[in-house]
Design a protein around this motif. Structure first.
Motif, mmCIF file in Angstrom:
data_model
loop_
_atom_site.group_PDB
_atom_site.id
_atom_site.type_symbol
_atom_site.label_atom_id
_atom_site.label_comp_id
_atom_site.label_asym_id
_atom_site.label_seq_id
_atom_site.Cartn_x
_atom_site.Cartn_y
_atom_site.Cartn_z
ATOM 1 N N GLN A 172 -1.368 -1.089 -5.478
ATOM 2 C CA GLN A 172 -2.547 -0.938 -4.488
ATOM 3 C C GLN A 172 -2.972 0.532 -4.417
ATOM 4 O O GLN A 172 -4.082 0.572 -3.775
ATOM 5 C CB GLN A 172 -2.288 -2.019 -3.340
ATOM 6 C CG GLN A 172 -1.794 -3.206 -3.636
ATOM 7 C CD GLN A 172 -3.035 -4.027 -3.961
ATOM 8 O OE1 GLN A 172 -4.129 -3.628 -3.865
ATOM 9 N NE2 GLN A 172 -2.641 -5.008 -4.702
ATOM 10 N N ARG A 173 -2.076 1.441 -4.363
ATOM 11 C CA ARG A 173 -2.539 2.840 -3.918
ATOM 12 C C ARG A 173 -2.753 2.924 -2.496
ATOM 13 O O ARG A 173 -2.191 1.845 -1.749
ATOM 14 C CB ARG A 173 -3.798 3.416 -4.687
ATOM 15 C CG ARG A 173 -3.648 3.391 -6.163
ATOM 16 C CD ARG A 173 -4.616 3.789 -6.940
ATOM 17 N NE ARG A 173 -5.490 2.705 -7.104
ATOM 18 C CZ ARG A 173 -7.081 2.831 -7.417
ATOM 19 N NH1 ARG A 173 -7.353 3.915 -7.961
ATOM 20 N NH2 ARG A 173 -7.559 1.747 -7.305
ATOM 21 N N GLY A 174 -3.705 3.720 -2.006
ATOM 22 C CA GLY A 174 -3.852 3.717 -0.491
ATOM 23 C C GLY A 174 -2.799 4.409 0.280
ATOM 24 O O GLY A 174 -1.667 4.954 -0.296
ATOM 25 N N PHE A 189 0.569 -1.240 0.054
ATOM 26 C CA PHE A 189 0.082 -0.257 -0.013
ATOM 27 C C PHE A 189 0.808 1.277 -0.007
ATOM 28 O O PHE A 189 1.943 1.337 0.450
ATOM 29 C CB PHE A 189 -1.076 -0.016 1.294
ATOM 30 C CG PHE A 189 -2.138 -0.899 0.995
ATOM 31 C CD1 PHE A 189 -3.163 -0.760 0.311
ATOM 32 C CD2 PHE A 189 -2.137 -1.974 1.919
ATOM 33 C CE1 PHE A 189 -4.133 -1.659 -0.059
ATOM 34 C CE2 PHE A 189 -3.366 -2.932 2.006
ATOM 35 C CZ PHE A 189 -4.473 -2.522 0.824
ATOM 36 N N GLY A 190 0.502 2.180 -0.761
ATOM 37 C CA GLY A 190 1.165 3.432 -0.915
ATOM 38 C C GLY A 190 1.894 3.773 -2.160
ATOM 39 O O GLY A 190 2.298 4.732 -2.438
ATOM 40 N N ILE A 191 1.798 2.600 -2.990
ATOM 41 C CA ILE A 191 2.357 2.749 -4.044
ATOM 42 C C ILE A 191 1.270 2.893 -5.264
ATOM 43 O O ILE A 191 0.366 1.749 -5.525
ATOM 44 C CB ILE A 191 3.349 1.501 -4.563
ATOM 45 C CG1 ILE A 191 4.407 1.467 -3.480
ATOM 46 C CG2 ILE A 191 3.934 1.568 -6.102
ATOM 47 C CD1 ILE A 191 5.351 0.067 -3.777
ATOM 48 N N ALA A 192 1.385 4.025 -5.960
ATOM 49 C CA ALA A 192 0.088 4.119 -6.963
ATOM 50 C C ALA A 192 0.496 3.411 -8.022
ATOM 51 O O ALA A 192 -0.526 2.670 -8.933
ATOM 52 C CB ALA A 192 -0.033 5.501 -7.239
ATOM 53 N N GLY A 193 1.497 3.257 -8.539
ATOM 54 C CA GLY A 193 2.103 2.590 -9.743
ATOM 55 C C GLY A 193 3.414 2.352 -9.686
ATOM 56 O O GLY A 193 4.254 2.870 -9.057
#
Ligand code: ATP
Ligand code: MG
Length: 388
Positions: free
Chosen positions: A166-168, A67-71
């Motif tokens: 996962q974004r977030g 989590f925390g990686i947008a792409g």
């Protein structure tokens, strides 16, 4: 060597929050990459991960789940010399062709103004070289199959195949929550969702041995491991709840048993939450999905506790919950046919709109205190990490 460029999530976060977010993301990333030999570089709000080619698969698995990686994108890096940059663009275009893509555009960014070409010149020069080399490819500036990105920073970075993350928010930015984890479809998804808002997750499972089997518990452990791959591991607390359930079955009016069991679970979970300094409980409840999940019965089940109960699935349709369960890998385990703890009682006509005052009057007549103390005292703990 393989180089990955990470795009971070929630770019709207400002100032101190943002620094904290990056610090925790970096820590989580380092922890999850341990053993792969990969290294992390951060410059100007950008994260790069470098690893040996042999470690690409485990590294990509981590980037997909954190989590925390947008792409993220696997990039080519090269010297900041125009010819080297254009060669890398051509290699990237060859890759697109291999993957059956037909239209592209080039985008360029330059933080190093010492590079002899400006971004417009990089774009048009790279574009025409690619067109010359690959007559099958055409430029589409509005909706291309792929965008070839050129970034001139400490080095030149070229990439096109960006993957969604996962974004977030990184796990650890929002305190700890205690998830009531059953073997069903919903609660693993609920834990996953709250981890995506930055919560550290502990889980508690209420086991009614021998009415619920070892296999049923094993299924919960396996769910905790799968969700744990997204949540930086999960500490699972198993509570033996047979005595409490038997007491409810013996003394309570049949139609009330399910609501009373939920009330007891909540009370017990809150005690474990206090011990673990968790700031909330989390459940997989979804409004009106089953009889115990009407708004009236939810009022009953939370009426004896003070911690907030977060219910991320409350307004979500079953189909959508199932889709998420499949995507995160919990679905196949959740549908294994082991009984859950409700087998002890499934009243034919459960109370649909329980009234909290009445629920509490019955609850108190059950004299559960000693049994609850015992259940809390005997709770076992284990760490569930994803088996790599
Ligand atoms: P799930 O699919 O998560 O099992 P469900 O649709 O079966 O949910 P219920 O059985 O009413 O719904 O349970 C509601 C919530 O109560 C679950 O999502 C879970 O958070 C919690 N819960 C139920 N049974 C247990 C259990 N044995 N141990 C821990 N939590 C439980
Ligand atoms: Mg269930």
């Amino acid at each position: 060597m393989a180089v990955y460029l990470l795009k971070l999530g929630e770019l709207t976060l400002k100032g101190g929050n943002r620094r904290e977010f990056e610090r925790i993301l970096r820590r989580n990333l380092a922890q999850r990459l341990r053993g792969t030999g990969a290294s992390i570089q951060t410059t100007a709000g950008r994260f790069y991960v470098t690893c040996d080619e042999s470690a690409e698969i485990p590294v990509e698995t981590v980037l997909d789940r954190l989590f925390g990686i947008a792409g993220w994108a696997k990039t080519r890096d090269c010297k900041k010399i125009p010819q080297a940059v254009f060669d890398a663009c051509i290699e990237e275009a060859a890759l697109l062709r291999e993957n059956g893509l037909r239209t592209f555009k080039v985008e360029a960014r330059r933080t190093d103004k010492g590079f002899p070409l400006n971004s417009y010149e990089i774009r048009s020069e790279a574009g025409s070289l690619i067109l010359e080399q690959f007559p099958g490819l055409t430029v589409d500036v509005h909706s291309p199959d792929a965008v070839i990105q050129v970034e001139i920073r400490e080095k030149a970075y070229i990439y096109s195949m960006a993957r969604k993350g996962q974004r977030g928010l990184p796990v650890g930015t929002a305190g700890r929550g205690l998830l009531l984890l059953s073997g069903g479809i919903d609660s693993p998804v609920a834990g996953y969702m709250m981890a995506g808002r930055g919560m550290h997750i502990d889980a508690v499972y209420f086991h009614a041995y021998p009415y619920t089997s070892d296999e049923a518990r094993q299924k919960v452990v396996s769910l905790a491991e799968t969700v744990g791959a997204y949540t930086m591991g999960i500490r699972l607390h198993t509570v033996g709840f047979t005595a409490v359930q038997m007491r409810i079955k013996e003394r309570a009016p049949m139609e009330w048993t399910t609501v009373l069991l939920r009330m007891a679970m909540m009370e017990c979970a809150q005690r474990i939450a206090f011990r673990r300094k968790a700031k909330c409980l989390i459940t997989g409840e979804s409004l009106s999905q089953v009889a115990s999940q009407t708004v009236e019965n939810i009022s009953c089940t939370q009426s004896r506790i003070t911690l907030p109960v977060l219910r991320p699935l409350i307004g979500i349709e079953k189909d959508d919950i199932i889709r998420t369960a499949k995507r995160i890998g919990t679905y196949d385990t959740s549908i294994l046919p082991y009984e859950d703890c409700c087998v002890l009682f499934s009243p034919p006509h459960p109370i649909i709109r329980g009234e909290p005052a009445e629920a509490n009057r019955i609850y108190e007549s059950l004299e559960l205190a000693d049994l609850m103390d015992e259940a809390v005292r005997e709770t076992t703990e284990e760490k569930c990490a994803f088996p790599e």
